[in-house]
Design a protein around this motif. Structure first.
Motif, PDB file in Angstrom:
ATOM      1  N   MET A   1       0.192  19.298  35.782  1.00 14.35           N
ATOM      2  CA  MET A   1       0.520  20.684  35.865  1.00 14.35           C
ATOM      3  C   MET A   1       0.572  21.279  34.470  1.00 14.35           C
ATOM      4  O   MET A   1       1.061  20.645  33.560  1.00 14.35           O
ATOM      5  CB  MET A   1       1.845  20.862  36.565  1.00 14.35           C
ATOM      6  CG  MET A   1       1.721  20.839  38.065  1.00 14.35           C
ATOM      7  SD  MET A   1       3.300  20.635  38.832  1.00 14.35           S
ATOM      8  CE  MET A   1       3.203  18.901  39.173  1.00 14.35           C
ATOM      9  N   ARG A  44      -7.221  20.145  42.702  1.00 11.77           N
ATOM     10  CA  ARG A  44      -7.212  18.903  41.928  1.00 11.77           C
ATOM     11  C   ARG A  44      -8.028  18.968  40.644  1.00 11.77           C
ATOM     12  O   ARG A  44      -7.907  18.105  39.794  1.00 11.77           O
ATOM     13  CB  ARG A  44      -7.678  17.746  42.803  1.00 11.77           C
ATOM     14  CG  ARG A  44      -9.103  17.852  43.256  1.00 11.77           C
ATOM     15  CD  ARG A  44      -9.500  16.648  44.105  1.00 11.77           C
ATOM     16  NE  ARG A  44     -10.874  16.759  44.491  1.00 11.77           N
ATOM     17  CZ  ARG A  44     -11.289  17.134  45.686  1.00 11.77           C
ATOM     18  NH1 ARG A  44     -10.409  17.425  46.615  1.00 11.77           N
ATOM     19  NH2 ARG A  44     -12.558  17.222  45.957  1.00 11.77           N
ATOM     20  N   GLU A  46      -8.862  20.837  37.242  1.00  8.87           N
ATOM     21  CA  GLU A  46      -8.375  21.835  36.294  1.00  8.87           C
ATOM     22  C   GLU A  46      -9.476  22.788  35.839  1.00  8.87           C
ATOM     23  O   GLU A  46      -9.250  23.998  35.748  1.00  8.87           O
ATOM     24  CB  GLU A  46      -7.756  21.132  35.086  1.00  8.87           C
ATOM     25  CG  GLU A  46      -7.115  22.080  34.109  1.00  8.87           C
ATOM     26  CD  GLU A  46      -6.394  21.369  32.985  1.00  8.87           C
ATOM     27  OE1 GLU A  46      -6.012  22.060  32.035  1.00  8.87           O
ATOM     28  OE2 GLU A  46      -6.216  20.142  33.046  1.00  8.87           O
ATOM     29  N   LEU A  71      -1.998  21.688  39.073  1.00  7.93           N
ATOM     30  CA  LEU A  71      -2.839  20.584  39.527  1.00  7.93           C
ATOM     31  C   LEU A  71      -2.148  19.892  40.694  1.00  7.93           C
ATOM     32  O   LEU A  71      -1.002  19.452  40.578  1.00  7.93           O
ATOM     33  CB  LEU A  71      -3.086  19.599  38.388  1.00  7.93           C
ATOM     34  CG  LEU A  71      -3.851  20.161  37.195  1.00  7.93           C
ATOM     35  CD1 LEU A  71      -4.011  19.102  36.125  1.00  7.93           C
ATOM     36  CD2 LEU A  71      -5.203  20.698  37.621  1.00  7.93           C
ATOM     37  N   ALA A  72      -2.844  19.826  41.822  1.00 10.02           N
ATOM     38  CA  ALA A  72      -2.293  19.188  43.016  1.00 10.02           C
ATOM     39  C   ALA A  72      -3.452  18.578  43.809  1.00 10.02           C
ATOM     40  O   ALA A  72      -4.482  19.215  44.000  1.00 10.02           O
ATOM     41  CB  ALA A  72      -1.542  20.200  43.868  1.00 10.02           C
ATOM     42  N   ASP A  73      -3.257  17.354  44.237  1.00 12.52           N
ATOM     43  CA  ASP A  73      -4.290  16.624  44.969  1.00 12.52           C
ATOM     44  C   ASP A  73      -3.677  16.104  46.267  1.00 12.52           C
ATOM     45  O   ASP A  73      -2.620  15.462  46.238  1.00 12.52           O
ATOM     46  CB  ASP A  73      -4.788  15.458  44.107  1.00 12.52           C
ATOM     47  CG  ASP A  73      -5.974  14.734  44.696  1.00 12.52           C
ATOM     48  OD1 ASP A  73      -6.203  14.819  45.917  1.00 12.52           O
ATOM     49  OD2 ASP A  73      -6.674  14.059  43.927  1.00 12.52           O
ATOM     50  N   ASN A  76      -2.435  12.648  46.414  1.00 10.79           N
ATOM     51  CA  ASN A  76      -1.347  12.296  45.504  1.00 10.79           C
ATOM     52  C   ASN A  76      -0.091  13.043  45.951  1.00 10.79           C
ATOM     53  O   ASN A  76       0.100  14.212  45.627  1.00 10.79           O
ATOM     54  CB  ASN A  76      -1.728  12.665  44.064  1.00 10.79           C
ATOM     55  CG  ASN A  76      -0.648  12.341  43.075  1.00 10.79           C
ATOM     56  OD1 ASN A  76       0.536  12.293  43.378  1.00 10.79           O
ATOM     57  ND2 ASN A  76      -1.063  12.111  41.846  1.00 10.79           N
ATOM     58  N   GLU A  78       3.040  12.939  45.127  1.00 16.51           N
ATOM     59  CA  GLU A  78       3.923  13.473  44.085  1.00 16.51           C
ATOM     60  C   GLU A  78       3.408  14.806  43.543  1.00 16.51           C
ATOM     61  O   GLU A  78       4.196  15.714  43.269  1.00 16.51           O
ATOM     62  CB  GLU A  78       4.090  12.466  42.943  1.00 16.51           C
ATOM     63  CG  GLU A  78       5.004  12.935  41.834  1.00 16.51           C
ATOM     64  CD  GLU A  78       6.436  13.249  42.280  1.00 16.51           C
ATOM     65  OE1 GLU A  78       7.085  14.075  41.605  1.00 16.51           O
ATOM     66  OE2 GLU A  78       6.902  12.694  43.281  1.00 16.51           O
ATOM     67  N   SER A  79       2.086  14.955  43.406  1.00 12.97           N
ATOM     68  CA  SER A  79       1.543  16.223  42.907  1.00 12.97           C
ATOM     69  C   SER A  79       1.800  17.356  43.905  1.00 12.97           C
ATOM     70  O   SER A  79       2.060  18.493  43.504  1.00 12.97           O
ATOM     71  CB  SER A  79       0.049  16.110  42.592  1.00 12.97           C
ATOM     72  OG  SER A  79      -0.739  16.032  43.771  1.00 12.97           O
ATOM     73  N   GLN A  82       5.562  18.304  43.649  1.00 12.54           N
ATOM     74  CA  GLN A  82       5.795  19.121  42.468  1.00 12.54           C
ATOM     75  C   GLN A  82       5.276  20.546  42.662  1.00 12.54           C
ATOM     76  O   GLN A  82       5.920  21.511  42.255  1.00 12.54           O
ATOM     77  CB  GLN A  82       5.162  18.485  41.230  1.00 12.54           C
ATOM     78  CG  GLN A  82       5.864  17.227  40.775  1.00 12.54           C
ATOM     79  CD  GLN A  82       7.334  17.449  40.477  1.00 12.54           C
ATOM     80  OE1 GLN A  82       7.713  18.394  39.800  1.00 12.54           O
ATOM     81  NE2 GLN A  82       8.173  16.589  41.020  1.00 12.54           N
ATOM     82  N   ALA A  83       4.116  20.682  43.297  1.00  9.97           N
ATOM     83  CA  ALA A  83       3.575  22.020  43.572  1.00  9.97           C
ATOM     84  C   ALA A  83       4.518  22.804  44.473  1.00  9.97           C
ATOM     85  O   ALA A  83       4.763  23.992  44.249  1.00  9.97           O
ATOM     86  CB  ALA A  83       2.185  21.913  44.197  1.00  9.97           C
TER      87      ALA A  83
END
Length: 108
Positions: A1, A44, A46, A71-73, A76, A78-79, A82-83
């Motif tokens: 991120m 995912r 950038e 950034l989010a996938d 994933n 955790e991503s 966080q988003a």
């Protein structure tokens, strides 16, 4: 991120066909949403997000209203967590979403 701010809305999958459409609609509605409205674009890749942000600016979005890049996938977890933690309202472009936002963002 790239930046940890809390946005009012995040468009997840922003670089896809539907995500780009949602981004364009938000960019066009920014005048009615008011200057307090903040938003993010998430995907995912950038570089694709940076290119989309440039395109959003070319659509006439003022610099101060440009979305943050997140950034989010989907592969994933955790991503994605966080988003979600840094947004109040998420637009998932792979589903028909029910969105409820109680706050009024119109200029006072």
């Amino acid at each position: 991120m790239l930046k940890m701010t809390r946005s009012h809305a995040t468009v997840l999958g922003a670089t896809g066909f539907t995500g780009r459409y949602v981004c364009k609609e938000i960019a066009e509605q920014l005048r009615s949403l008011g200057p307090k409205f903040t938003w993010s674009i998430a995907s995912r890749k950038e570089e694709a997000l940076k290119a989309l942000r440039d395109e959003i600016e070319a659509w006439g979005c003022p610099k101060e209203s440009l979305p943050e890049i997140v950034l989010a996938d989907v592969s994933n977890e955790e991503s994605l967590v966080q988003a979600c933690l840094q947004t109040r309202c998420e637009f998932r472009t792979d589903l028909v979403a029910k969105v409820t936002c109680a706050q009024d963002f119109s200029p006072s």
